[in-house]
Motif scaffolding. Structure first.
Motif, PDB file in Angstrom:
ATOM      1  N   SER A  94       0.832  -1.203   0.000  1.00 12.18           N
ATOM      2  CA  SER A  94       0.000   0.000   0.000  1.00 12.18           C
ATOM      3  C   SER A  94       0.867   1.255   0.000  1.00 12.18           C
ATOM      4  N   LEU A  95       1.965   1.202   0.742  1.00 14.89           N
ATOM      5  CA  LEU A  95       2.899   2.332   0.732  1.00 14.89           C
ATOM      6  C   LEU A  95       3.482   2.542  -0.663  1.00 14.89           C
ATOM      7  N   PHE A  96       3.858   1.457  -1.304  1.00 20.75           N
ATOM      8  CA  PHE A  96       4.402   1.553  -2.662  1.00 20.75           C
ATOM      9  C   PHE A  96       3.358   2.102  -3.631  1.00 20.75           C
ATOM     10  N   PRO A 100       4.219   8.168  -5.284  1.00 18.38           N
ATOM     11  CA  PRO A 100       3.987   8.464  -6.704  1.00 18.38           C
ATOM     12  C   PRO A 100       4.954   7.762  -7.667  1.00 18.38           C
ATOM     13  N   ARG A 101       6.197   7.594  -7.256  1.00 20.01           N
ATOM     14  CA  ARG A 101       7.184   6.988  -8.168  1.00 20.01           C
ATOM     15  C   ARG A 101       6.954   5.497  -8.413  1.00 20.01           C
ATOM     16  N   LEU A 105      -0.903  -0.526 -10.322  1.00 20.77           N
ATOM     17  CA  LEU A 105      -1.977  -1.400  -9.830  1.00 20.77           C
ATOM     18  C   LEU A 105      -1.433  -2.749  -9.371  1.00 20.77           C
ATOM     19  N   PHE A 106      -0.184  -3.042  -9.745  1.00 15.15           N
ATOM     20  CA  PHE A 106       0.459  -4.270  -9.262  1.00 15.15           C
ATOM     21  C   PHE A 106       0.458  -4.285  -7.724  1.00 15.15           C
ATOM     22  N   TRP A 107       0.850  -3.157  -7.128  1.00 18.21           N
ATOM     23  CA  TRP A 107       0.931  -3.077  -5.662  1.00 18.21           C
ATOM     24  C   TRP A 107      -0.455  -3.184  -5.039  1.00 18.21           C
TER      25      TRP A 107
END
Lengths: 287, 54
Positions: A94-96, A100-101, A105-107
């Protein structure tokens, strides 16, 4: 949707033709990924079977707990997976996503998969703990800090799962879910340190204590370790499968409308249009 | 031992059933995707007409 100008043979007026609908290519799982998943699945099964065999038949009864110590070979394992592996991974993912960098949607999918599997392990933690607690403490449940905070953790992540079911754009859903996952993660250190901060019924840290000195020995320690490893492998296998489900669901959600339109188009063009027949090409425009 | 047995049976059953459910869900979705893709293969030989008509 872009269109191209053409000449309408019916009316003799220029018209815009819709291009052929081309859904994005379906997500294909590579042979290597499938093989990795199978290997992890087999290792998880074999490891769990060995843990059960060692835990139930090989290891000796404990001096104080008797045979009840056998529940300890699985209870801390499922708790470790739920609390640290699953919910920890959901927090990091969720942090990833929010950063922004690394926003992708993978995370988001990884966090969703991790939470779902974590909830199942959390339920296992509460049930196995309760079954151990009845003969040891004399009650199925006590409003002890560790137990209560673990139950709160379950409710928080059930809320996360409920939130994901609300209809929303994928990005909106991902952002909301990431914030909720971070909020729920506040409870993780509370659960971990609850046995140190409050006077609880639950025993203190046996393996991962402040001095890193294990208070469990011999075959018991090895069985416990094997339980941790096996249940972690079970978690990894479930996570991989659940992530794949998320990918397939997202693909279907994104392409379902295009596919339905394409199907209607093919139905319309397969049949000869006749007078009063609804199979004629669709005309949309201003007369 | 009955509490111990119950603990193992409940935990392993939950994990097993959830694992089976995951595998079944994935298979169902994979089939839905392949069905959708094969269904759209023979599509738009003629695009629909969107424009002005009299």
């Amino acid at each position: 949707m872009s269109g191209s100008a053409s000449f309408d043979s019916f009316s003799g007026r220029p018209s815009v033709t819709a291009p052929a609908i081309a859904p994005t290519p379906p997500p294909v799982q590579s042979a290597r990924a499938r093989m990795t998943e199978r290997i992890i699945g087999v290792l998880a099964l074999v490891g769990t079977a060995f843990t059960v065999w060692l835990g139930l038949w090989v290891t000796p009864p404990d001096k104080f707990q008797g045979n009840l110590v056998r529940l300890v070979y699985i209870h801390p394992g499922v708790a470790w997976v739920a609390l640290y592996a699953a919910f920890g991974l959901a927090t990091v993912s969720s942090l990833f996503y929010l950063w922004p960098r690394t926003r992708s949607l993978f995370w988001d999918r990884l966090a969703a998969a991790s939470v779902e599997v974590g909830v199942v392990f959390n339920v296992c933690t509460l049930i196995s703990g309760s079954i151990w607690g009845k003969p040891t403490w004399g009650v199925w449940w006590a409003w002890d800090a560790r137990l209560t905070l673990t139950a709160v953790l379950l409710v928080l992540y059930l809320g996360y799962m409920a939130l994901r079911r609300l209809p929303a754009e994928p990005e909106v859903r991902a952002r909301r879910s990431a914030f909720v996952a971070l909020f729920a993660a506040i409870d993780i250190p509370l659960v971990h340190f609850s046995v140190d901060w409050w006077n609880t019924l639950h025993q203190g840290a046996t393996v991962l204590n402040a001095n890193l000195t294990s208070k469990i020995h011999g075959s018991m320690a090895w069985t416990l370790l094997l339980g941790f490893v096996s249940l972690t492998l079970v978690f990894v296998w479930m996570l991989l499968v659940r992530y794949r489900i998320g990918v397939l669901e997202d693909w279907l959600d994104t392409n379902q409308l295009d596919l339905a339109l394409a199907e209607r188009q093919s139905e319309g063009t397969d049949r000869e249009p006749g007078p009063g027949d609804g199979s004629a090409p669709v005309r949309v425009g201003v007369s | 031992m009955r509490y111990v047995d119950a603990g193992y049976v409940v935990v392993l059953s939950i994990l097993f059933l959830y694992g089976v459910q995951l595998a079944w869900r994935r298979r169902r979705l994979a089939r839905a995707v392949s069905r959708a893709v094969s269904g759209s293969d023979g599509t738009p030989s003629e695009p629909s007409v969107i424009g002005r008509s009299s």
